[in-house]
Design a protein around this motif. Structure first.
Motif, PDB file in Angstrom:
ATOM      1  N   GLY A  61       0.806  -1.208   0.000  1.00  0.00           N
ATOM      2  CA  GLY A  61       0.000   0.000   0.000  1.00  0.00           C
ATOM      3  C   GLY A  61       0.840   1.258   0.000  1.00  0.00           C
ATOM      4  O   GLY A  61       2.059   1.231  -0.149  1.00  0.00           O
ATOM      5  N   ASN A  62       0.163   2.403   0.191  1.00  0.00           N
ATOM      6  CA  ASN A  62       0.835   3.698   0.177  1.00  0.00           C
ATOM      7  C   ASN A  62       0.578   4.496   1.456  1.00  0.00           C
ATOM      8  O   ASN A  62       0.678   5.714   1.465  1.00  0.00           O
ATOM      9  CB  ASN A  62       0.398   4.511  -1.044  1.00  0.00           C
ATOM     10  N   GLN A  63       0.232   3.797   2.526  1.00  0.00           N
ATOM     11  CA  GLN A  63      -0.080   4.449   3.780  1.00  0.00           C
ATOM     12  C   GLN A  63       1.129   4.467   4.731  1.00  0.00           C
ATOM     13  O   GLN A  63       1.941   3.535   4.740  1.00  0.00           O
ATOM     14  CB  GLN A  63      -1.243   3.739   4.480  1.00  0.00           C
ATOM     15  N   VAL A  64       1.219   5.535   5.506  1.00  0.00           N
ATOM     16  CA  VAL A  64       2.236   5.651   6.550  1.00  0.00           C
ATOM     17  C   VAL A  64       1.521   5.870   7.885  1.00  0.00           C
ATOM     18  O   VAL A  64       0.628   6.712   7.985  1.00  0.00           O
ATOM     19  CB  VAL A  64       3.202   6.824   6.286  1.00  0.00           C
ATOM     20  N   LYS A  65       1.933   5.098   8.868  1.00  0.00           N
ATOM     21  CA  LYS A  65       1.368   5.233  10.211  1.00  0.00           C
ATOM     22  C   LYS A  65       2.506   5.473  11.191  1.00  0.00           C
ATOM     23  O   LYS A  65       3.413   4.653  11.310  1.00  0.00           O
ATOM     24  CB  LYS A  65       0.587   3.985  10.602  1.00  0.00           C
ATOM     25  N   VAL A  66       2.460   6.601  11.880  1.00  0.00           N
ATOM     26  CA  VAL A  66       3.491   6.964  12.848  1.00  0.00           C
ATOM     27  C   VAL A  66       2.901   6.909  14.254  1.00  0.00           C
ATOM     28  O   VAL A  66       1.934   7.613  14.559  1.00  0.00           O
ATOM     29  CB  VAL A  66       4.052   8.376  12.578  1.00  0.00           C
ATOM     30  N   MET A  67       3.493   6.072  15.084  1.00  0.00           N
ATOM     31  CA  MET A  67       3.084   5.963  16.486  1.00  0.00           C
ATOM     32  C   MET A  67       4.203   6.509  17.367  1.00  0.00           C
ATOM     33  O   MET A  67       5.355   6.082  17.238  1.00  0.00           O
ATOM     34  CB  MET A  67       2.763   4.509  16.843  1.00  0.00           C
ATOM     35  N   VAL A  68       3.861   7.430  18.233  1.00  0.00           N
ATOM     36  CA  VAL A  68       4.819   8.065  19.137  1.00  0.00           C
ATOM     37  C   VAL A  68       4.624   7.494  20.535  1.00  0.00           C
ATOM     38  O   VAL A  68       3.500   7.471  21.051  1.00  0.00           O
ATOM     39  CB  VAL A  68       4.631   9.598  19.165  1.00  0.00           C
ATOM     40  N   PHE A  69       5.729   7.032  21.141  1.00  0.00           N
ATOM     41  CA  PHE A  69       5.678   6.485  22.496  1.00  0.00           C
ATOM     42  C   PHE A  69       6.535   7.356  23.412  1.00  0.00           C
ATOM     43  O   PHE A  69       7.689   7.652  23.099  1.00  0.00           O
ATOM     44  CB  PHE A  69       6.183   5.044  22.514  1.00  0.00           C
ATOM     45  N   VAL A  70       5.963   7.774  24.525  1.00  0.00           N
ATOM     46  CA  VAL A  70       6.646   8.671  25.453  1.00  0.00           C
ATOM     47  C   VAL A  70       6.633   8.049  26.846  1.00  0.00           C
ATOM     48  O   VAL A  70       5.575   7.693  27.368  1.00  0.00           O
ATOM     49  CB  VAL A  70       5.968  10.056  25.507  1.00  0.00           C
ATOM     50  N   THR A  71       7.823   7.908  27.442  1.00  0.00           N
ATOM     51  CA  THR A  71       7.947   7.392  28.805  1.00  0.00           C
ATOM     52  C   THR A  71       8.995   8.203  29.554  1.00  0.00           C
ATOM     53  O   THR A  71       9.954   8.697  28.949  1.00  0.00           O
ATOM     54  CB  THR A  71       8.367   5.911  28.825  1.00  0.00           C
ATOM     55  N   PRO A  72       8.848   8.365  30.865  1.00  0.00           N
ATOM     56  CA  PRO A  72       9.890   9.027  31.652  1.00  0.00           C
ATOM     57  C   PRO A  72      11.201   8.256  31.564  1.00  0.00           C
ATOM     58  O   PRO A  72      11.217   7.026  31.600  1.00  0.00           O
ATOM     59  CB  PRO A  72       9.319   9.009  33.079  1.00  0.00           C
ATOM     60  N   SER A  73      12.311   8.964  31.443  1.00  0.00           N
ATOM     61  CA  SER A  73      13.612   8.303  31.366  1.00  0.00           C
ATOM     62  C   SER A  73      14.080   7.796  32.725  1.00  0.00           C
ATOM     63  O   SER A  73      14.935   6.914  32.807  1.00  0.00           O
ATOM     64  CB  SER A  73      14.660   9.263  30.776  1.00  0.00           C
ATOM     65  N   ASN A  74      13.551   8.361  33.804  1.00  0.00           N
ATOM     66  CA  ASN A  74      13.845   7.866  35.151  1.00  0.00           C
ATOM     67  C   ASN A  74      13.181   6.503  35.320  1.00  0.00           C
ATOM     68  O   ASN A  74      11.951   6.380  35.264  1.00  0.00           O
ATOM     69  CB  ASN A  74      13.311   8.854  36.191  1.00  0.00           C
ATOM     70  N   TRP A  75      13.981   5.456  35.530  1.00  0.00           N
ATOM     71  CA  TRP A  75      13.442   4.104  35.542  1.00  0.00           C
ATOM     72  C   TRP A  75      12.414   3.894  36.645  1.00  0.00           C
ATOM     73  O   TRP A  75      11.520   3.043  36.527  1.00  0.00           O
ATOM     74  CB  TRP A  75      14.577   3.086  35.676  1.00  0.00           C
ATOM     75  N   GLY A 111      21.215  20.370  27.730  1.00  0.00           N
ATOM     76  CA  GLY A 111      21.370  19.921  29.113  1.00  0.00           C
ATOM     77  C   GLY A 111      20.448  18.747  29.361  1.00  0.00           C
ATOM     78  O   GLY A 111      19.553  18.435  28.570  1.00  0.00           O
ATOM     79  N   TRP A 112      20.647  18.088  30.478  1.00  0.00           N
ATOM     80  CA  TRP A 112      19.870  16.886  30.751  1.00  0.00           C
ATOM     81  C   TRP A 112      19.559  16.768  32.239  1.00  0.00           C
ATOM     82  O   TRP A 112      20.425  16.845  33.090  1.00  0.00           O
ATOM     83  CB  TRP A 112      20.628  15.643  30.300  1.00  0.00           C
ATOM     84  N   ASN A 113      18.299  16.632  32.519  1.00  0.00           N
ATOM     85  CA  ASN A 113      17.841  16.386  33.885  1.00  0.00           C
ATOM     86  C   ASN A 113      17.080  15.077  33.875  1.00  0.00           C
ATOM     87  O   ASN A 113      15.940  15.006  33.407  1.00  0.00           O
ATOM     88  CB  ASN A 113      16.945  17.529  34.365  1.00  0.00           C
ATOM     89  N   ASN A 114      17.710  14.023  34.341  1.00  0.00           N
ATOM     90  CA  ASN A 114      17.113  12.695  34.286  1.00  0.00           C
ATOM     91  C   ASN A 114      15.812  12.623  35.064  1.00  0.00           C
ATOM     92  O   ASN A 114      14.935  11.815  34.769  1.00  0.00           O
ATOM     93  CB  ASN A 114      18.107  11.650  34.817  1.00  0.00           C
ATOM     94  N   GLU A 115      15.679  13.486  36.067  1.00  0.00           N
ATOM     95  CA  GLU A 115      14.477  13.457  36.894  1.00  0.00           C
ATOM     96  C   GLU A 115      13.234  13.790  36.070  1.00  0.00           C
ATOM     97  O   GLU A 115      12.170  13.227  36.264  1.00  0.00           O
ATOM     98  CB  GLU A 115      14.624  14.454  38.056  1.00  0.00           C
ATOM     99  N   ASN A 116      13.368  14.732  35.133  1.00  0.00           N
ATOM    100  CA  ASN A 116      12.236  15.154  34.319  1.00  0.00           C
ATOM    101  C   ASN A 116      12.413  14.812  32.830  1.00  0.00           C
ATOM    102  O   ASN A 116      11.642  15.286  31.996  1.00  0.00           O
ATOM    103  CB  ASN A 116      12.017  16.661  34.453  1.00  0.00           C
ATOM    104  N   GLY A 117      13.418  14.011  32.513  1.00  0.00           N
ATOM    105  CA  GLY A 117      13.672  13.668  31.119  1.00  0.00           C
ATOM    106  C   GLY A 117      12.677  12.641  30.588  1.00  0.00           C
ATOM    107  O   GLY A 117      12.026  11.919  31.346  1.00  0.00           O
ATOM    108  N   LEU A 118      12.576  12.586  29.252  1.00  0.00           N
ATOM    109  CA  LEU A 118      11.658  11.663  28.602  1.00  0.00           C
ATOM    110  C   LEU A 118      12.391  10.834  27.548  1.00  0.00           C
ATOM    111  O   LEU A 118      13.349  11.303  26.930  1.00  0.00           O
ATOM    112  CB  LEU A 118      10.522  12.427  27.924  1.00  0.00           C
ATOM    113  N   ASN A 119      11.938   9.622  27.363  1.00  0.00           N
ATOM    114  CA  ASN A 119      12.323   8.817  26.221  1.00  0.00           C
ATOM    115  C   ASN A 119      11.180   8.876  25.215  1.00  0.00           C
ATOM    116  O   ASN A 119      10.053   8.475  25.524  1.00  0.00           O
ATOM    117  CB  ASN A 119      12.567   7.364  26.630  1.00  0.00           C
ATOM    118  N   ILE A 120      11.461   9.369  24.033  1.00  0.00           N
ATOM    119  CA  ILE A 120      10.448   9.492  22.992  1.00  0.00           C
ATOM    120  C   ILE A 120      10.865   8.615  21.820  1.00  0.00           C
ATOM    121  O   ILE A 120      11.890   8.857  21.180  1.00  0.00           O
ATOM    122  CB  ILE A 120      10.271  10.954  22.540  1.00  0.00           C
ATOM    123  N   GLY A 121      10.091   7.586  21.563  1.00  0.00           N
ATOM    124  CA  GLY A 121      10.401   6.646  20.494  1.00  0.00           C
ATOM    125  C   GLY A 121       9.317   6.611  19.438  1.00  0.00           C
ATOM    126  O   GLY A 121       8.193   7.078  19.651  1.00  0.00           O
TER     127      GLY A 121
END
Length: 312
Positions: A61-75, A111-121
């Motif tokens: 096909g010719n379709q594109v589907k983008v899914m964004v996943f966001v989680t806090p980087s602090n484990w 800069g990076w603050n792990n306390e409030n950082g995010l992993n965006i995939g």
């Protein structure tokens, strides 16, 4: 003794149960954002994030589907929803311009603050005919069932490719590279892991500074270098040259027999059959021609055995 064993088993089951629960929650994770687009012909994908992984899969096909996943980087907060304060520090840009799809996630300030950082995939479904430029500095990248020019780079994860047709540059500073079912010109480099290639043909150039190289069912022009491991190559068809070099392990290759070769083999010990050979040889060096000469075959190591075998 039985009491200690019982306590150990209870702790083991508890850890396994906790891991299973977390994995199940991660698998059931819903995307933060989903966008769909329609392409008119062969397209391009530009995906970039600084704190997450990228997974791209080609289909019909010719379709594109983008899914964004966001989680806090602090484990400690990985299972929590991202806070509005944390989200405000990032730009998430998913859009279409002509036949180009952009999926970009960036932190607004350095800069990076792990306390409030995010992993965006990103997990992205695309048409099979697609040129991709994928970059992340904080996760792994996988690409599957795609045809076109590919550029892939990560500083903090592994790379995995499957069913790819087309030329590709692939670089990682912090992980391994695994590739299966590939056709095209490949330039793959890693500074911190092994390289495994299974069923590939074309101009194959692979380099690692920190791991072994395993090439299975490969064909074409092959150039493999490592500074920290062994090299093993099962060559189905020789191209213009075969070069395998390492400073920290053994080198072994199996190539088709009966071919005219120019041999340059070196190691602490060299093992090979010398039929119809013209040149010089001893236990540490073989240099000369087989069957009248032809394809250059160079194999060397400073820290192990060099062995060349022939498949009839």
């Amino acid at each position: 003794m039985k009491k200690i064993t019982g306590i150990f088993l209870i702790l083991t089951f508890a850890i396994v149960g906790l891991f299973t629960a977390f994995k199940s929650m991660a698998d059931d994770k819903k995307p933060f954002q989903v966008k769909e687009f329609t392409l008119n012909g062969a397209g391009k994908l530009q995906a970039k994030t600084s704190g997450g992984s990228i997974k791209v899969t080609g289909g019909s096909g010719n379709q594109v589907k983008v899914m964004v996943f966001v989680t806090p980087s602090n484990w400690k907060r990985r299972m929590e929803a991202p806070s509005p304060e944390a989200l405000a520090k990032y730009t998430i840009d998913v859009r279409q311009e002509g036949n180009t799809i952009y999926a970009i996630a960036e932190r607004k300030e350095r800069g990076w603050n792990n306390e409030n950082g995010l992993n965006i995939g990103f997990e992205i479904e695309i048409p099979q005919q697609m040129a991709c430029n994928l970059r992340t500095s904080g996760g792994s990248i996988s690409l599957e069932s795609v045809t076109g020019e590919q550029q892939v780079e990560t500083s903090g994860g592994s790379l995995a490719f499957k069913n790819i047709k087309g030329n590709m540059d692939a670089n990682t500073s912090g992980g391994s590279i695994n590739l299966a079912n590939y056709q095209g010109d490949l330039d793959a480099k890693t500074s911190g892991g092994s390289i495994n290639v299974d069923d590939a043909s074309g101009r194959l150039k692979v380099h690692t500074s920190g791991g072994s190289i395993h090439l299975d069912k490969v064909a074409g022009d092959i150039d493999a270098h490592t500074s920290g491991g062994s090299i093993h190559a099962e060559v189905q068809r020789l191209g213009k040259y075969l070069t395998l070099e390492t400073s920290g392990g053994s080198v072994h290759a199996t190539v088709p027999g009966g071919k005219g070769l120019d041999l340059d083999l070196e190691g602490n010990r060299v093992k090979t059959a010398l039929t119809n050979f013209n040149g010089t040889s001893d236990t540490r060096r073989v240099k000369g021609t087989v069957n009248g000469g032809g394809i250059p075959v160079k194999m060397s190591t400073s820290g192990g055995t060099t062995e060349l075998s022939y498949r009839m």
